[in-house]
Design an enzyme around this catalytic site. Structure first.
Site, PDB file in Angstrom:
ATOM      1  N   SER A   6       0.767  -1.252  -0.122  1.00  0.00           N
ATOM      2  CA  SER A   6      -0.062   0.032   0.070  1.00  0.00           C
ATOM      3  C   SER A   6       0.825   1.252  -0.104  1.00  0.00           C
ATOM      4  CB  SER A   6      -0.864   0.307   1.280  1.00  0.00           C
ATOM      5  OG  SER A   6      -1.854  -1.223   1.164  1.00  0.00           O
ATOM      6  N   TRP A  31      -3.727   1.879  -3.519  1.00  0.00           N
ATOM      7  CA  TRP A  31      -3.425   3.256  -3.338  1.00  0.00           C
ATOM      8  C   TRP A  31      -4.647   3.292  -2.129  1.00  0.00           C
ATOM      9  CZ3 TRP A  31      -6.200   7.936  -6.028  1.00  0.00           C
ATOM     10  CH2 TRP A  31      -5.865   9.029  -5.308  1.00  0.00           C
ATOM     11  N   ARG A  32      -4.295   3.678  -0.904  1.00  0.00           N
ATOM     12  CA  ARG A  32      -5.168   3.737   0.210  1.00  0.00           C
ATOM     13  C   ARG A  32      -5.238   5.443   0.168  1.00  0.00           C
ATOM     14  NH1 ARG A  32      -5.328   0.632   4.671  1.00  0.00           N
ATOM     15  NH2 ARG A  32      -6.357   2.440   5.534  1.00  0.00           N
ATOM     16  N   ARG A  62     -10.733   3.113   2.565  1.00  0.00           N
ATOM     17  CA  ARG A  62     -10.800   2.473   3.786  1.00  0.00           C
ATOM     18  C   ARG A  62     -11.405   3.324   4.767  1.00  0.00           C
ATOM     19  NH1 ARG A  62     -11.699  -1.162   2.732  1.00  0.00           N
ATOM     20  NH2 ARG A  62      -9.833  -2.185   2.124  1.00  0.00           N
ATOM     21  N   HIS A 118     -13.980  -5.975   6.715  1.00  0.00           N
ATOM     22  CA  HIS A 118     -12.762  -5.849   7.649  1.00  0.00           C
ATOM     23  C   HIS A 118     -13.404  -5.600   9.333  1.00  0.00           C
ATOM     24  CE1 HIS A 118     -11.597  -4.288   3.873  1.00  0.00           C
ATOM     25  NE2 HIS A 118     -10.233  -4.671   4.247  1.00  0.00           N
ATOM     26  N   LYS A 143     -12.635 -10.193  -0.418  1.00  0.00           N
ATOM     27  CA  LYS A 143     -11.420  -9.823   0.589  1.00  0.00           C
ATOM     28  C   LYS A 143     -12.100 -10.004   1.770  1.00  0.00           C
ATOM     29  CE  LYS A 143      -8.064  -6.678   2.342  1.00  0.00           C
ATOM     30  NZ  LYS A 143      -7.708  -5.213   2.397  1.00  0.00           N
ATOM     31  N   ARG A 186      -0.918 -15.006   6.522  1.00  0.00           N
ATOM     32  CA  ARG A 186      -0.224 -14.094   5.438  1.00  0.00           C
ATOM     33  C   ARG A 186       0.668 -14.869   4.515  1.00  0.00           C
ATOM     34  NH1 ARG A 186      -1.475  -8.769   5.962  1.00  0.00           N
ATOM     35  NH2 ARG A 186      -2.536  -8.310   8.081  1.00  0.00           N
ATOM     36  N   SER A 205      -0.120  -1.091   6.937  1.00  0.00           N
ATOM     37  CA  SER A 205      -1.653  -0.741   6.823  1.00  0.00           C
ATOM     38  C   SER A 205      -2.476  -1.604   7.471  1.00  0.00           C
ATOM     39  CB  SER A 205      -2.016  -0.623   5.270  1.00  0.00           C
ATOM     40  OG  SER A 205      -1.713  -1.778   4.744  1.00  0.00           O
ATOM     41  N   GLN A 209       1.207  -7.162   9.539  1.00  0.00           N
ATOM     42  CA  GLN A 209       1.644  -7.146   8.262  1.00  0.00           C
ATOM     43  C   GLN A 209       3.347  -7.370   8.382  1.00  0.00           C
ATOM     44  OE1 GLN A 209       0.969  -3.759   5.773  1.00  0.00           O
ATOM     45  NE2 GLN A 209      -1.004  -4.431   5.160  1.00  0.00           N
TER      46      GLN A 209
END
Length: 225
Positions: A6, A31-32, A62, A118, A143, A186, A205, A209
């Protein structure tokens, strides 16, 4: 398994200063746009799409209700997504289905949707129902990212993903157990049936992660004969 990184510029200057060569190991750029004030998103968009021209790109807004940085009414959300989609044709458009279900019909003409869900609090008990509802809508990609508190949370999501992928082999999925205990999800994307895994370069993000460099090494090890 494609690796997604991101970019989260907070101004036009930050967007223009992005060094695209640092992202060469990423398969897809996300692209956030929610890190920008809503009135700046369309002003910054040309810089982002020029910077990453020729790369696969996901456009994501988001919202705060799903762990992001922006609050948008349904009208604002749809307007921004449609404007970016029509002007720049991103390869993928993230759509928060459960937050904006009432306006989803306005997106039916867009074949490249990532229908997302989410939950930064828990792994809900109705994960099968969530995956089922999103799958029935036949998007480009489903997702789901949920917070894991126990090893069982992680294993449950892995099993659900594998099951849905087996039953729907043409549908692409990406499912993520967030948090430290969920890190294993992941790196096992290929096994569980996820097409993507998100990695970080400078700033994460989402919780748990793994860095792009580490993910690249892990993928190389897993790909060894």
């Amino acid at each position: 398994m494609k690796l997604i990184v991101s970019v989260m510029p907070r101004s036009l200057e930050e967007a223009q200063a992005l060094d695209d060569t640092r992202y060469l190991d990423a398969d897809i750029i996300e692209w956030r746009a929610d890190y920008l004030p809503k009135e700046a998103i369309l002003q910054v968009a040309p810089a982002i799409f020029e910077k990453f021209a020729g790369r696969e790109l996901v456009f994501t807004l988001r919202t705060r209700s799903e762990g992001g940085e922006i609050d948008l009414s349904p009208e604002e959300y749809i307007h921004l997504i449609k404007e970016v989609a029509q002007l720049y044709q991103p390869d993928y458009i993230d759509f928060e289905y459960y937050s904006y279900k009432d306006v989803f019909e306005e997106m039916l003409d867009f074949p490249n949707l990532v229908l997302s869900y989410h939950n930064f609090q828990e792994t809900p008990e109705n994960m099968m129902e969530i995956l089922s509802e999103l799958t029935i809508l036949n998007p480009k990609l489903v997702k789901v990212a949920v917070m894991a508190h126990t090893e069982q949370d992680v294993l449950d999501l892995m099993n659900y993903t594998r099951g849905f992928k087996t039953l729907n082999p043409e549908q692409e999925y990406v499912t993520i157990s967030m948090g430290k205990v969920g890190k294993v999800s992941r790196i096992t994307a290929d096994v569980t049936g996820s097409s993507w895994s998100f990695a970080s370069l400078d700033e994460v993000s989402a919780p748990g992660q793994i860095s792009l460099a580490s993910m690249k090494k892990i993928r190389e090890i897993l790909d060894e004969a």
